[in-house]
Design a protein around this motif. Structure first.
Motif, mmCIF file in Angstrom:
data_model
loop_
_atom_site.group_PDB
_atom_site.id
_atom_site.type_symbol
_atom_site.label_atom_id
_atom_site.label_comp_id
_atom_site.label_asym_id
_atom_site.label_seq_id
_atom_site.Cartn_x
_atom_site.Cartn_y
_atom_site.Cartn_z
ATOM 1 N N UNK A 26 0.641 -1.193 -0.108
ATOM 2 C CA UNK A 26 0.240 -0.002 -0.426
ATOM 3 C C UNK A 26 1.006 0.982 0.202
ATOM 4 N N UNK A 27 1.333 1.067 -1.066
ATOM 5 C CA UNK A 27 2.169 3.262 -0.751
ATOM 6 C C UNK A 27 1.711 3.791 -0.936
ATOM 7 N N UNK A 28 2.207 5.262 -0.700
ATOM 8 C CA UNK A 28 1.333 6.478 -1.210
ATOM 9 C C UNK A 28 2.274 7.465 -1.486
ATOM 10 N N UNK A 29 2.066 8.443 -1.380
ATOM 11 C CA UNK A 29 2.286 9.271 -2.393
ATOM 12 C C UNK A 29 1.964 11.317 -1.219
ATOM 13 N N UNK A 30 2.521 11.626 -0.980
ATOM 14 C CA UNK A 30 2.282 12.918 -0.482
ATOM 15 C C UNK A 30 2.596 14.304 -1.766
ATOM 16 N N UNK A 32 0.942 13.269 -4.207
ATOM 17 C CA UNK A 32 0.231 12.590 -5.591
ATOM 18 C C UNK A 32 -0.508 12.792 -6.146
ATOM 19 N N UNK A 33 -0.945 12.905 -7.673
ATOM 20 C CA UNK A 33 -2.045 12.851 -9.199
ATOM 21 C C UNK A 33 -2.747 13.930 -7.957
ATOM 22 N N UNK A 34 -2.339 15.155 -7.559
ATOM 23 C CA UNK A 34 -3.127 16.390 -7.387
ATOM 24 C C UNK A 34 -3.804 16.179 -6.162
ATOM 25 N N UNK A 35 -3.352 15.190 -4.809
ATOM 26 C CA UNK A 35 -4.589 14.986 -3.581
ATOM 27 C C UNK A 35 -3.257 16.605 -2.863
ATOM 28 N N UNK A 36 -4.433 16.988 -1.881
ATOM 29 C CA UNK A 36 -4.574 17.891 -1.503
ATOM 30 C C UNK A 36 -3.384 17.106 -0.220
ATOM 31 N N UNK A 37 -3.078 15.885 0.834
ATOM 32 C CA UNK A 37 -2.017 15.179 1.212
ATOM 33 C C UNK A 37 -1.464 14.234 0.629
ATOM 34 N N UNK A 38 -1.841 13.272 0.601
ATOM 35 C CA UNK A 38 -1.587 12.002 0.329
ATOM 36 C C UNK A 38 -2.071 11.187 -0.955
ATOM 37 N N UNK A 39 -1.985 10.598 -1.962
ATOM 38 C CA UNK A 39 -2.002 9.728 -2.212
ATOM 39 C C UNK A 39 -1.662 8.562 -2.220
ATOM 40 N N UNK A 60 -7.375 3.197 -5.358
ATOM 41 C CA UNK A 60 -6.600 4.686 -5.492
ATOM 42 C C UNK A 60 -7.325 5.210 -4.992
ATOM 43 N N UNK A 61 -6.556 6.684 -4.304
ATOM 44 C CA UNK A 61 -7.278 7.942 -3.710
ATOM 45 C C UNK A 61 -6.766 9.253 -2.311
ATOM 46 N N UNK A 62 -7.637 10.501 -2.692
ATOM 47 C CA UNK A 62 -6.726 10.687 -1.666
ATOM 48 C C UNK A 62 -7.093 10.678 -0.583
ATOM 49 N N UNK A 63 -6.104 10.905 0.439
ATOM 50 C CA UNK A 63 -6.730 10.080 1.231
ATOM 51 C C UNK A 63 -5.826 11.860 2.572
ATOM 52 N N UNK A 64 -6.841 12.513 3.738
ATOM 53 C CA UNK A 64 -6.458 13.431 4.061
ATOM 54 C C UNK A 64 -6.503 13.705 5.589
ATOM 55 N N UNK A 65 -6.885 14.271 6.247
ATOM 56 C CA UNK A 65 -7.477 14.431 7.881
ATOM 57 C C UNK A 65 -8.706 14.683 7.842
#
Length: 141
Positions: A26-30, A32-39, A60-65
């Protein structure tokens, strides 16, 4: 009272095809792909009780607080689940990341999953190297 039509009943045979255990990175990218926090990506294989290798699950998606117990949740995202026979379900993902408590909402399907609606519950532990958990289907035709 009126009985619900048979088509509204959950399908045990469909749910057996998507229910079981999953495992994968489950890789993540700060940012990434236009996400405010993490892809956040989950790239897993899943196994039903009837088969050693049932298929693949890609989320796959954007995760945020978020105001959830673990502090993080998917704010947008998609999933693709492919069975070993090549039937595909796609849709949206929502829910908490720590612990993993997601709802996959079906928007489309192919082959055996044509005209299927419903959700798949994803519960488990998110770890970039080895995410594990269970899938429980609530699908119907």
């Amino acid at each position: 009272g009126l009985a619900a039509p048979a088509s509204a009943e959950p399908s045990q045979s469909l749910n057996r095809e998507v229910g079981g255990t999953f495992r994968g990175p489950a890789p993540f990218e700060f940012g990434g792909d236009g996400c405010d926090f993490v892809l956040q990506t989950i790239d897993a294989s899943f196994h039903t009780s009837r088969s050693r290798f049932a298929g693949s699950l890609f989320i796959e998606g954007c995760v945020d607080t978020a105001a959830v117990p673990g502090g993080f949740a998917y704010e947008s995202g998609t999933f693709t689940l492919t069975t070993r026979t090549g039937a595909i379900l796609t849709g949206t993902v929502s829910g908490e990341v720590f612990p993993l408590d997601l709802t996959l909402t079906v928007t489309d399907g192919t082959r055996r999953f044509r005209h299927v609606s419903g959700t798949i519950a994803v519960e488990g532990t998110l770890n970039p190297d080895n995410t594990t958990g269970t899938l429980t289907g609530s699908l119907r035709r």
